[in-house]
Design a protein around this motif. Structure first.
Motif, PDB file in Angstrom:
ATOM      1  N   VAL A  63       0.811  -1.674  -0.372  1.00 34.66           N
ATOM      2  CA  VAL A  63      -0.383  -0.251  -0.741  1.00 34.66           C
ATOM      3  C   VAL A  63       0.751   0.894  -0.132  1.00 34.66           C
ATOM      4  N   ASN A  69      -4.692   6.999   2.072  1.00 35.98           N
ATOM      5  CA  ASN A  69      -4.598   5.765   2.197  1.00 35.98           C
ATOM      6  C   ASN A  69      -4.681   5.874   4.095  1.00 35.98           C
ATOM      7  N   GLY A  73      -7.513   4.139   6.537  1.00 32.86           N
ATOM      8  CA  GLY A  73      -6.127   3.151   7.479  1.00 32.86           C
ATOM      9  C   GLY A  73      -7.209   3.886   9.189  1.00 32.86           C
ATOM     10  N   ASP A 142      -6.839  -3.705   3.066  1.00 29.44           N
ATOM     11  CA  ASP A 142      -7.013  -3.098   4.012  1.00 29.44           C
ATOM     12  C   ASP A 142      -6.573  -3.457   5.492  1.00 29.44           C
ATOM     13  N   ARG A 145      -3.640  -1.046   4.936  1.00 31.17           N
ATOM     14  CA  ARG A 145      -4.217   0.700   5.159  1.00 31.17           C
ATOM     15  C   ARG A 145      -3.656   0.543   6.933  1.00 31.17           C
TER      16      ARG A 145
END
Ligand code: HEC
Length: 169
Positions: A63, A69, A73, A142, A145
């Motif tokens: 990432v 991002n 996060g 994810d 993130r």
């Protein structure tokens, strides 16, 4: 030599029997609300560090480090993790009092592991703690993130830092 080996074998058997007796006696403490002793906490940290070295191989974070991002996060963290780990604006009472071991409060104690070890913890969890694995519950990107957000807590851009600090738990 033979006597020595026999002695070791009997010693191991006795230790094992004592452990089983202790576990089956019902006196082994189980309350999560009790305060973890410093020795126990140090031992648990030590074994977690060794286990992560052993099974989590270094891998690059896929990432990109960008404001978008970091914001994503932060949002993922607030939605999934803050209930136990608190925010930059406050500790989670539940996480800091009622888990054994306690859930670290990342707004006050930043994680020190490299990102690939954090990823391994988030993906697979930590056995015998309240930290479950997110494997199959959250897409891997994810998870990265959230990890990117956690590894940049000390250098968040003002827009992200403001949201992190403002949000109370
Ligand atoms: C139900 C409570 C709970 C939730 C929800 C939770 N955690 Fe945890 N987490 C814990 C506990 C308890 C520990 C402490 C485990 C230990 O010390 O071995 C922990 C440990 C960790 C650690 C290891 C930190 C360290 O330095 O040892 C990381 C990283 C982590 N959690 C990240 C997350 C992320 C990211 C999320 C959300 C995707 C999350 N956790 C959701 C309870 C939770």
């Amino acid at each position: 030599m033979r006597n020595f080996l026999n002695g070791c074998f009997v010693g191991v058997l006795v230790c094992f029997a004592v452990l089983i007796m202790l576990l089956s006696s019902g006196i082994w403490p189980i309350r999560a609300t009790a305060d973890p002793s410093p020795t126990e906490a140090r031992l648990a940290r030590f074994s977690l560090g060794r286990a992560l070295k052993h099974y989590a191989a270094p891998r690059p974070n896929p990432v990109a480090l960008s404001e978008a991002n970091l914001l994503a996060g932060l949002k993922l963290f607030e939605d999934n993790c803050a209930g136990c780990h608190g925010t930059g604006g406050g500790r989670s009472h539940w996480g800091s009092s009622n888990f054994y071991p306690r859930a670290p409060q990342f707004g006050f104690e930043r994680p020190t592991m490299p990102d690939w070890q954090l990823f391994a913890v988030v993906k697979d969890g930590i056995r015998y703690t309240g930290m479950g694995g997110w494997d199959g519950e959250m897409p891997e990107d994810d998870m990265w993130r959230v990890v990117t957000f956690l590894t940049h807590l000390a250098s968040l851009p003002p827009s992200v830092e403001g949201k992190w600090r403002l949000r109370e738990k």
